[in-house]
Design an enzyme around this catalytic site. Structure first.
Site, PDB file in Angstrom:
ATOM      1  N   ARG A 166       0.844  -1.189   0.000  1.00  0.00           N
ATOM      2  CA  ARG A 166       0.000   0.000   0.000  1.00  0.00           C
ATOM      3  C   ARG A 166       0.884   1.246   0.000  1.00  0.00           C
ATOM      4  NH1 ARG A 166      -3.692  -1.764   5.219  1.00  0.00           N
ATOM      5  NH2 ARG A 166      -4.394  -3.791   4.411  1.00  0.00           N
ATOM      6  N   ASP A 190       0.419   5.406   1.089  1.00  0.00           N
ATOM      7  CA  ASP A 190      -0.497   6.288   1.800  1.00  0.00           C
ATOM      8  C   ASP A 190      -0.934   7.459   0.932  1.00  0.00           C
ATOM      9  OD1 ASP A 190      -0.455   4.790   4.146  1.00  0.00           O
ATOM     10  OD2 ASP A 190       1.318   5.830   4.902  1.00  0.00           O
ATOM     11  N   ARG A 193       9.153   7.667   5.889  1.00  0.00           N
ATOM     12  CA  ARG A 193       8.947   9.091   6.147  1.00  0.00           C
ATOM     13  C   ARG A 193       9.502   9.488   7.518  1.00  0.00           C
ATOM     14  NH1 ARG A 193       2.713   9.809   5.240  1.00  0.00           N
ATOM     15  NH2 ARG A 193       3.217  11.906   5.993  1.00  0.00           N
TER      16      ARG A 193
END
Length: 244
Positions: A50, A52, A197
């Site tokens: 996935r 975001d 991140r």
């Protein structure tokens, strides 16, 4: 029934991420709608992972099972005819039924891009994080070495992460640049939610002198030993490739 592998690129700016979400349009939703438009049949697409909201991809890998018979080039060209301009199928091929976009994956490479400039760049605004203050890249590179290897990354995941284990392996971290852009490429076996991140956010804090070079070692050894890592903006992150 045949299995089709797709490599998909997208600008994640206008999407809530890859996967279906109740609060907006996802990349998966657009791709499955294009499949319906192309074939007249509802398909489910299975991805290698996935991304975001706001995160981009150049090499998202996914697959679908279908009874529809089309040439491989027709899957690519046909889907692109029905997809919006910010999503494109870059490659399509028929694969063995043993192939699975998620479970067959052995590693991924992500790139995070930082704009080191006191003045904003209109052309880089959607795919980089502008950091106005100078960065000590040598310190960042030194600190990044602590990430390499197999570690418990519990300190580098968001509170909403549902992963069963926080142990991950980082194969390499490399820095490269062109003009005012700094690219940080991270290769690993897999990643927790917001992990890269938060890794980048910590490196930027070190580069700005806000944390010591040894902060990463401390966070890996004891997640509660220091303030939580800064989470870099989603727009600077891009999934570059998945390998099998």
């Amino acid at each position: 029934m045949v299995r089709i592998k797709l490599i998909v690129a997208y600008d994640g700016t206008n999407y809530v991420g890859w996967q279906y979400q109740p609060n907006g349009i996802s990349v998966q939703q657009r791709l499955e709608q294009a499949l319906r438009d192309l074939t007249g049949i509802a398909h489910t697409v299975y991805s290698s992972g996935r991304t975001d909201s706001g995160v981009h991809a150049r090499g998202m890998v996914c697959h679908l099972d279908t009874e529809k018979t089309l040439p491989e080039t027709a899957w690519r060209e046909g889907l692109n005819r029905f997809l919006p301009d910010d999503i494109a199928v870059r490659h399509a091929e028929q694969v063995d039924q043993q192939f699975h976009a998620r479970f067959s994956a052995r590693g991924k490479r992500y790139r995070y891009t930082i704009l080191r400039d006191s003045v904003r760049s209109p052309l880089d605004r959607t795919d980089s994080w502008q950091v106005k203050k100078p960065l000590d890249v040598e310190k960042m590179q030194q600190a990044a070495l602590s990430f390499i290897g197999r570690h418990d990354f519990a300190a580098f995941r968001t509170s909403g992460c549902s992963a069963g284990t926080t142990i991950r392996e980082i194969f390499s971290i490399t820095f490269s640049g062109e003009d005012s852009l700094l690219h940080i490429d991270v290769c690993g076996s897999g990643f927790l939610r917001n992990m890269i991140r938060m890794m980048v956010g910590t490196l930027v804090q070190i580069g700005r002198g806000k944390r010591p070079v040894g902060a990463i070692q401390s966070l890996l050894a004891d997640p509660g030993s220091a303030p939580s890592p800064l989470t870099a903006p989603a727009k600077g992150l891009c999934l570059m490739e998945v390998w099998f």
